[in-house]
Write an enzyme that holds these catalytic residues in place. Structure first.
Site, mmCIF file in Angstrom:
data_model
loop_
_atom_site.group_PDB
_atom_site.id
_atom_site.type_symbol
_atom_site.label_atom_id
_atom_site.label_comp_id
_atom_site.label_asym_id
_atom_site.label_seq_id
_atom_site.Cartn_x
_atom_site.Cartn_y
_atom_site.Cartn_z
ATOM 1 N N SER A 197 14.197 17.474 -18.634
ATOM 2 C CA SER A 197 12.924 18.379 -19.296
ATOM 3 C C SER A 197 13.151 19.684 -20.457
ATOM 4 O O SER A 197 14.177 20.337 -20.138
ATOM 5 C CB SER A 197 12.247 18.571 -18.313
ATOM 6 N N HIS B 219 1.080 -1.109 0.308
ATOM 7 C CA HIS B 219 -0.269 0.092 -0.243
ATOM 8 C C HIS B 219 0.932 1.485 -0.147
ATOM 9 O O HIS B 219 0.587 2.798 0.526
ATOM 10 C CB HIS B 219 -0.609 0.149 1.011
#
Lengths: 502, 502, 502, 502
Positions: free
Chosen positions: D270, D149
């Site tokens: 980027s 989780h």
């Protein structure tokens, strides 16, 4: 997409040269906006414009771009580098200075999708609609059996079936138009979409230059929810093509074909069986649909992205979008071609109607009996059961047929004999045109059927009532009318009026 | 699953009481293993066993469990709490002490899936296979037209078609069996699967008690790759049912139905049209397939999990797995029922064969001409084109038909007239059994066709060659033979031998 | 849908009693239209209305209906029979007299889907939107790292991220609204949709009574293209929920959680590991999405129908539509609940920003250097590479770290030692707050990096240029500003203005 | 497939030249079988073999074939014509004389799929498996937090995580191997699969020549059930790649990255943010999975065919199969490359462990307390709650943090101040290594928590019990041990033994 299913106009929208053109258009629009707002000198903008427009996206440029991409591992950065190589040092700084990659890519992508959808809307769909309208009008008075569950239902015209196909396509056209409209939004809002280094006014002006409007609330990329409706609209159109194509295949089944696909003079249907005229074009449309469903699913899965962005969506989009448009165009074009050359057999449609032994009017017959039969004691339920029984009677098998059904051939020799016997029987058949519920009922010839729960008492009573009912000539005249196309199709003009305005 | 498509035996496997039973079985197996290995006192294990077996999973227990779950927000923990409430303090510690939730859930889940697949394999599938074999054997010598692309292809027996359905089902059965076998693995290896607080020997013994084996390399959960093949096997079986059902629908099309679904005596086909005998059961199987495809996709998406686990897969599995088994069982059961009561019409199969005008042997005719025609100058290519032309000739429309095709009715009144005209024409028809390529060819009656590229010269030459060829009686005899079932089906026994051993 | 994911309001729309109510409403509307048009006596209509309204759809009626369905094998016919049982003989004839089954079912189905979509629009979605707006406004000035590709990107506010979630939901709301609007059409046009026994005016009036309009061009049923957009809109909303939920899961990863799902006081996270606060609600939303994708696919496959109708679509629709609405409602409700109780940690967001070592402003830093650096010879390309190198320097690992990376532990004992050593190292660390590109650059502390292609010459030159650049105080002041939230978030108000009007 | 994701070895299998080679191989095998059985002269066969082998499949042959296809509208017939053009008249007749198109195509198709799957099995998968094994062995003693989780779970080694990835891949490999084996069947049984003009012995011999066996029970084509398992196996492998890639992305999240994708020296992350090292390769694998899911669905839809065949499946297969193999190969290759160059940070793994404040051993701590705590009155439930509370205590926020959570910044200036304040706080922090449940518990320092339901009485009692428990030195020594890798990973060797045999 493989050449076989590729459409060159779609290819031209999505291939590299056009993608780079679109990227450049976004960059230039951004620079123009900066110039208009006084953020950069106007002459810098115009010089960049002149230089880059002169440095056309040639195969050499593509090659240079790919080489740079190989080095940088980033296709948009490679493009920026390639373009900057044409500019003098002082101007390089300005090109793509305040954008992030997807500031450049998103408007370009939206414009490519809009172009592809316009191609469908303006070029691919109108001929299809035209063919459907042509057929609807040409066969407006050509009766055929409607079919539900593959069973003869009420009579309709073939033109009316074409009308229903047409409206189904129209639903897709409308959705595609809305999807095109919904894609008028894009973004030029910087690395994570909060205008850190870009003035919102630049975004507004630049997008306007590109025919777009700002989407407020993007991240580094547009939410994929903006694109999804277009994929679903395109996929729906392919699904509708498949439905129409599948109906054509059902109509073209040999035995008593109602239509046939166009077949070239030198075309061969099967390498083994020379007689075949296969429904290969309509079947291929079914294949296109399976592909479209797959591409649509891939694009749906693209809703999932991480935070301000991740790039799973990119590879999927590079492949699934063009391929979706290719298969859509191919399905639509193929259907248009099939419809344009469709061989339609009104004669066989009539044969089928006659073979359906009056059942094409069973609904009207039921209503007629329920209405006129009240006087002689036939209620709604009896009317239903009478027509049902009459139909079962009209289709009751002969003794010979029953025998064959009960005991199929036990050897190949018996099979030979059965075939020869049936040929003989057909040649000796006395009743040439088949019985009909029209006559079974008005002649009061109902018989019990092993397949229905009606008792001999029921049958006796009903025959009595029918005898009484059809004693009067005018009832008989009216009865006969309901088996006529002029009665059964009498309300179809409303559909033509509402849908085609004719 | 809604009651309409629910199978109670599937329900009983996946519902809460059985799930809790299975969870308890895993816990008890784990305790037994610990007792066997001397990790806990044997008498503690037997006491727990006695107490919990006595505390049956009643509706009250379910209610208590749900109440605890509401509080703890964790269904397995709620179960552990509920069970512990039955144990004295000293024993509580032992129950689920060294397990993580999915140590309990995974073996239980595997066993439920195995039970559901065994239900299909042992209870649901055998009657279906039995019906398919019954039909294959019963109609072994019942000729019908094979069909490809919806067009009459070569003749086969209806039994042989049933055989092909049977082997398709067998492929699914085999896959399901393998999937069942592949699900014999599970895990009891602790929180993240590295046995921090659990001895691998406990896992081995406990799983053996449950009829399972350890899977080495699990995380907190089993990799979903272990379950996927079963979903795909089940989905494939539904897909095969759909294929068979769809073939039955095609055969049941009215006009000349070859089969019909069983129809109850009081059943009604349509609220508006009393004559209808709709193929609703086979169509429903199509609907089941669409659902199965959806469930299969959801389960495929479950391969994606985070690291040692996340719980997206859980909710999907709670819904998609039982529903997949329900629709599979419903599709299989429905198909069995349809086949069991299937009305088969060998007479109509013969009519269809005759209507196909000899084309059911066009492949053999081509081979025949290519072989025997060599002597008279007919080569492979000519053989193909002769048969093709003969077929087009045999199906050439009449003048009246052509007229109707060229000019459809322009008003409803014309439509009435056309219908009446066709009824009249049928009643006056002279040729009762249709022409056939058999005769066109051996009578050398080829004619040019506007649909094919053969020239008058071609046709003249071919007719000459055919005239020559069929001058000899023995050629004619052989020619006639190839149009007989005894010739065309002569090799089918090999299929029966190989597939059914008969 | 299983109880766990079922929403009672959805259930009430799709369950049998309401379905029968809706069927009855259609029948009564049809009768009223006939009365209004003088086709049947007004008092007959009112009597039927009175009688049937009095004969409420009780559990007994449902039972009777199911018994009749079992006999007739047709659920709508069973309903007609059941209702007629309440009417006196003379009126029975009128009930459902001129309708086909889907004349009754289609308007009812459209109304049920409209009701379910309105439930989402009016009841389920507004609280979700409210929570998103609440969070957007509350955390308008709470800085966090934007993230693209899972990597720290530029700084944004957490409020702005919530805004982007909000607009994504808005896109779905808009689509759903349009889909609701698009479902205002239905049909009452008889057995195959050509008004054989029904006056188009009856259809118009009856549908108006039901709040609907006629769809011209239906067959026996509505084209499934009319329904598909609603399924896709609903599915999209679930996909958007999944995106938001997934972002929350990423934010909630332990280590430095930025948010956490609400956790009940007695809730337990794991049966084995007591410390766990698992993201079970958001993960469950992921499971809902997988189901929704499956249901959406099943409904997409429903575009395929045969001719005027076949019934594959019916079984799919009985299951997939209610289940789709259930999972959508459950996903939306769950997300609302999570957002309502969301624990947000602005402190950890700041820690994360600081840990990103100034990179949260790397884009602005690049623009700054490219602009202000021109004077000292830093061009666009150098600006990019300086910032890149500074980032790599700021994150350069220590010698000890490098050693560990080069030679992982070879035994468990070495692993123990490494852990102990790291604890010791952390306790002795001198630099408490991490380095930052802010300082590396303005202090001209660039170093070569083995990971980048910059040469010692490059680095020397750049440090010299930077030294020069930051000699002036005002440049330094401006430089420091760009690392402040007040600079980096300064344009976010435009988004609030455009989206929320605040 | 677009060049970017295309694998040349896959391309070579599916492109036209190889397809024609495979078709020819089938034809020649069929002729050889006929020669062997004395059906045709051996010298005819050898002459055909010589001539056609000499007439290589050059680009000119491809062009001629495409021209013929354009005329005949049938690609296999075009091939037959093209090949016959090389043969003298007498031999032409023999080529493809007794086959139907799919007699030629099916074995060729099976062989192409087998070749593609062998390419994966022999060339693409082994390097991936090798990398996974390499990492598993190299990091066998490198502790990391397991995560479920997204939350820290128990400690494991990174090598063990790699092992679990490895076994997941193994499951796919095994399936693919079985699918390859299952595809050893094909057909040469004539137009509808009942050997009308072909001797079953010819089929057997010809297929044996091609390395295949007869499938008894085909129609004109093989049932698509034979191919589906391979598509599903390939798709599963892509799904497993996605799972691994996604885990890597989660590990690579900035903040405290545990691994990073290889990054080229000149690579740029980027265009806007120079510092970015984006996880583009692993994300791309996610995109490949979305495509694979789509292709798998399209192929699943191919189960639906009409009767003895229809051709929807053909177009789908031409596109979806090669594309599926391309994306699978690309996903596998990309993952291999990522793993080969993976940067692994054992130092950060230790930091993460330490940051998890002892919770990495919370399961063992619970078991320890439940076992050793019995003496001082700590039962199973208390043990659970003590560890839970200790964890909540260890992570309890400071006063300053709480304040910030309760009142987020109200202006951008407050945001600036908060950031500056946090920097200051970090620099002044006294506790350098974080607290741990290890110490909270053995020091009996439990405190009440607003997040849990424990009362002050509970906490008082527990602290008393803990005080007593840890009074003894040996208990403390044992307690400390359970927080050591040497304890927590002590059972992992069983996994290495079972899975890798080391």
């Amino acid at each position: 997409m493989i050449p076989r299913y590729r459409k060159s106009e779609i290819e031209e929208i999505f291939d590299d040269p056009n993608k780079l053109e679109e990227w450049q258009a976004t960059e230039l629009a951004g620079l123009k906006a900066q110039a208009d707002l006084g953020k950069i000198p106007v002459q810098d903008y115009t010089e960049i414009w002149d230089v880059l427009k002169a440095a056309k996206i040639t195969p050499e440029v593509i090659a240079r771009w790919l080489a740079l991409e190989h080095e940088l591992n980033h296709d948009l950065n490679a493009f920026v580098h390639e373009r900057r190589e044409h500019l003098r040092a002082a101007l390089r700084r300005l090109f793509h200075a305040i954008f992030t990659s997807y500031d450049t890519e998103e408007p370009a992508f939206a414009r490519m999708l809009r172009a592809a959808s316009l191609l469908l809307l303006h070029t691919v769909l109108p001929p299809l609609e035209e063919q459907l309208v042509r057929l609807a009008r040409l066969y407006r008075y050509t009766p055929m059996n409607g079919r539900s569950h593959g069973q003869e239902a009420e009579m309709q015209s073939f033109g009316k079936r074409c009308l229903t196909w047409f409206v189904a396509i129209q639903l897709g056209v409308e959705r595609l138009r809305e999807a095109h409209d919904g894609l008028r939004f894009s973004k030029l809002s910087g690395a994570i979409g909060n205008y850190t280094e870009i003035d919102p006014e630049i975004e507004r002006l630049a997008l306007a230059e590109l025919g777009l409007e700002p989407f407020y609330g993007a991240t580094q990329i547009m939410p994929r929810e903006v694109y999804l409706p277009m994929a679903e609209a395109v996929s729906q159109l392919v699904g509708t093509c498949e439905k129409i194509a599948h109906d054509l295949r059902l109509m073209a089944r040999s035995g008593l074909p109602l239509v046939q696909e166009p077949f070239k003079k030198k075309q061969t249907g099967s390498s083994a069986m020379p007689h075949k005229k296969n429904t290969i074009a309509t079947e291929k449309i079914g294949g296109m649909d399976r592909l479209a469903i797959g591409y649509g699913l891939s694009i749906r899965l693209n809703l999932h992205t991480w935070e301000e962005r991740a790039i799973e969506q990119s590879s999927t989009e590079r492949v699934a979008w063009p391929d979706l448009f290719h298969v859509a165009a191919h399905a639509l074009d193929t259907l248009t071609k099939v419809l344009k050359g469709l061989n339609v057999y009104p004669d066989n449609m009539l044969r089928e109607i006659i073979n359906s032994r009056g059942c094409y009017a069973s609904g009207s017959a039921k209503v007629f009996l329920a209405e006129h039969g009240q006087a002689v004691g036939i209620d709604e339920d009896a009317a239903y059961r009478i027509v049902q029984l009459a139909a079962f009677n009209a289709f009751a098998p002969s003794e010979e047929d029953l025998a064959m059904r009960e005991q199929p051939a036990l050897t190949l020799e018996e099979a030979d004999d059965a075939l020869a016997g049936m040929v003989g029987a057909l040649e000796e058949e006395e009743e040439l045109s088949p019985d009909s519920i029209e006559h079974v009922i008005c002649d009061a010839r109902l018989k019990i059927s092993s397949q229905l729960a009606a008792t001999p008492q029921d049958v006796g009573r009903w025959n009595g009532q029918l005898h009484l009912l059809f004693a009067g000539d005018d009832v008989l005249v009216k009865w006969r009318e309901i088996f006529q196309p002029s009665y059964l199709l009498r309300n179809e003009p409303i559909l033509y009026k509402k849908i085609l305005g004719v």
